[in-house]
Design a protein around this motif. Structure first.
Motif, PDB file in Angstrom:
ATOM      1  N   ARG A   1      41.797  43.985  32.795  1.00 19.38           N
ATOM      2  CA  ARG A   1      41.587  43.317  34.431  1.00 19.38           C
ATOM      3  C   ARG A   1      39.964  43.389  34.620  1.00 19.38           C
ATOM      4  NH1 ARG A   1      45.809  47.293  34.805  1.00 19.38           N
ATOM      5  NH2 ARG A   1      47.744  46.074  35.672  1.00 19.38           N
ATOM      6  N   ASN A   2      39.918  42.395  35.526  1.00 20.19           N
ATOM      7  CA  ASN A   2      38.288  42.249  35.998  1.00 20.19           C
ATOM      8  C   ASN A   2      38.567  42.127  37.450  1.00 20.19           C
ATOM      9  OD1 ASN A   2      35.776  41.829  36.218  1.00 20.19           O
ATOM     10  ND2 ASN A   2      35.890  39.415  35.588  1.00 20.19           N
ATOM     11  N   PRO A   3      38.829  43.063  38.290  1.00 20.20           N
ATOM     12  CA  PRO A   3      38.922  43.256  39.530  1.00 20.20           C
ATOM     13  C   PRO A   3      37.964  42.667  40.315  1.00 20.20           C
ATOM     14  CG  PRO A   3      39.659  45.427  38.808  1.00 20.20           C
ATOM     15  CD  PRO A   3      38.971  44.472  37.636  1.00 20.20           C
TER      16      PRO A   3
ATOM     17  N   ASN B   1      37.326  37.452  43.553  1.00 22.10           N
ATOM     18  CA  ASN B   1      38.618  36.787  42.840  1.00 22.10           C
ATOM     19  C   ASN B   1      39.862  37.349  42.858  1.00 22.10           C
ATOM     20  OD1 ASN B   1      37.206  38.930  41.230  1.00 22.10           O
ATOM     21  ND2 ASN B   1      37.907  38.702  39.518  1.00 22.10           N
ATOM     22  N   CYS B   2      40.148  38.541  43.047  1.00 19.36           N
ATOM     23  CA  CYS B   2      41.346  39.026  43.248  1.00 19.36           C
ATOM     24  C   CYS B   2      42.063  38.238  44.503  1.00 19.36           C
ATOM     25  CB  CYS B   2      41.435  40.625  43.394  1.00 19.36           C
ATOM     26  SG  CYS B   2      41.058  41.262  41.881  1.00 19.36           S
TER      27      CYS B   2
ATOM     28  N   CYS C   1      43.686  35.107  43.412  1.00 23.02           N
ATOM     29  CA  CYS C   1      44.080  35.126  42.215  1.00 23.02           C
ATOM     30  C   CYS C   1      45.679  34.849  42.160  1.00 23.02           C
ATOM     31  CB  CYS C   1      43.809  36.384  41.607  1.00 23.02           C
ATOM     32  SG  CYS C   1      44.583  36.497  39.854  1.00 23.02           S
TER      33      CYS C   1
ATOM     34  N   SER D   1      47.878  37.932  40.704  1.00 23.42           N
ATOM     35  CA  SER D   1      47.673  39.075  41.378  1.00 23.42           C
ATOM     36  C   SER D   1      49.130  39.935  41.314  1.00 23.42           C
ATOM     37  CB  SER D   1      47.199  39.119  42.675  1.00 23.42           C
ATOM     38  OG  SER D   1      47.981  38.443  43.403  1.00 23.42           O
TER      39      SER D   1
ATOM     40  N   CYS E   1      49.697  41.261  37.980  1.00 19.93           N
ATOM     41  CA  CYS E   1      48.509  42.172  37.389  1.00 19.93           C
ATOM     42  C   CYS E   1      48.611  43.647  38.075  1.00 19.93           C
ATOM     43  CB  CYS E   1      47.169  41.360  37.832  1.00 19.93           C
ATOM     44  SG  CYS E   1      45.800  42.383  37.524  1.00 19.93           S
TER      45      CYS E   1
HETATM   46  S1  SF4 Z   1      44.232  40.398  40.421  1.00 19.86           S
HETATM   47 FE1  SF4 Z   1      43.755  38.389  39.188  1.00 19.86          FE
HETATM   48  S2  SF4 Z   1      41.668  38.324  39.454  1.00 19.86           S
HETATM   49 FE2  SF4 Z   1      42.261  40.308  40.081  1.00 19.86          FE
HETATM   50  S3  SF4 Z   1      42.011  41.751  38.026  1.00 19.86           S
HETATM   51 FE3  SF4 Z   1      43.962  40.883  38.305  1.00 19.86          FE
HETATM   52  S4  SF4 Z   1      44.151  38.857  37.032  1.00 19.86           S
HETATM   53 FE4  SF4 Z   1      42.039  39.539  37.659  1.00 19.86          FE
END
Ligand code: SF4
Length: 263
Positions: A219-221, A225-226, A229, A232, A235
């Motif tokens: 993950r790249n919170p 971006n979140c 997204c 989400s 995720c």
């Molecule tokens: S919600 Fe989307 S942007 Fe944020 S960490 Fe998860 S995949 Fe990445």
């Protein structure tokens, strides 16, 4: 479509009618796009939305054309595809524009129309720009005649510009330090890479590519971006770890170490 118009300024007609050409391109995109998974959705009454969009595009691009540094630029490549080998992985992409400067050095421009530009730190560490810099040095680019060629531009001879096109849209009202009608400042946000940074980048992207090849997507919170997204919902929580084998989870642990070292 914005990219296409800018390309056409430099390769076909600097004075083309922006509104007319943009509407033509929009029409083509809507009816002939092969990107069937990226449909264009409009509200029911679409004309006012389209008119507003066209007005913004005209403001951005008229002011782009109004700048000497664009009009006088020696553009050597526009919307050019490249391939770059890093270790066992091949990266490909498209560079918006490369210019050769009077002093023999080069500038790579990346045109963006998002609402807010990133800060300087992001520009200085972003992988996209690092890979562009490496591609200009070690990769091959597709030329307009279809042949592939190495540009061999070392990183110390390349400036990279995040070109924030929305800075060309004038303020609508007076405010602190600006008047209605003023543009929002220099749209060019500069960065560059050193040879040492590119060495670290190679290790970084190698580790990330190994993760991807194993089906592991850490993950790249982030606060920007979140919220926007589309993934989400899937995720959240442990659901993704549940879907990984013990071997894959072990891979994450062993790969995170070199990634941290590289960072
Ligand atoms: S919600 Fe989307 S942007 Fe944020 S960490 Fe998860 S995949 Fe990445």
């Amino acid at each position: 479509m914005l990219h296409r118009l800018i390309e056409e300024f430099h390769t076909v007609n600097w004075s083309l009618d922006i509104a007319e050409r943009y509407r033509e391109l929009m029409d083509d995109e809507e009816h002939h796009s092969d990107e069937s998974d990226v449909p264009i959705y409009w509200k029911e009454d679409r004309e006012p939305t389209i008119d507003k969009l066209v007005d913004e595009v005209v403001e951005m691009l008229e002011n782009y054309r109004g700048k000497d540094y664009n009009r006088d630029a020696n553009v050597i490549l526009s919307e050019s595809k490249f391939m770059l080998k890093v270790g066992r992985n091949v990266f490909s992409g498209t560079v918006d524009q490369i210019r050769q400067n009077d002093n023999g050095e080069f500038t790579l421009l990346d045109f963006k129309s998002s609402k807010f530009p990133p800060n300087q730190t992001f520009l200085d560490v972003d992988y996209q720009f690092g890979l562009y810099s490496l591609a200009c040095w070690k990769g091959v680019f597709k030329l307009p005649d279809g042949t592939m060629k190495m540009l061999e531009i070392p990183p110390d001879k390349l400036r990279i510009v995040y070109y924030h096109l929305r800075d060309h849209i004038p303020y609508k009202r007076n405010g602190k330090g600006f008047q209605a009608g003023d543009e929002r400042g220099d749209p060019r946000k500069f960065t560059s890479r050193t040879r040492d940074q590119l060495k670290v980048l190679k290790r970084d992207v190698g580790a990330i590519a190994s993760n991807i090849n194993r089906g592991v997507f850490p993950r790249n919170p982030g606060t920007i971006n979140c919220p926007a997204c589309a993934y989400s919902a899937i995720c959240i929580g442990d659901s993704r770890i549940d879907g990984l084998s013990a071997h894959q989870i072990k891979s994450i642990e062993t790969l995170n170490l070199p990634m941290e070292e590289a960072a």
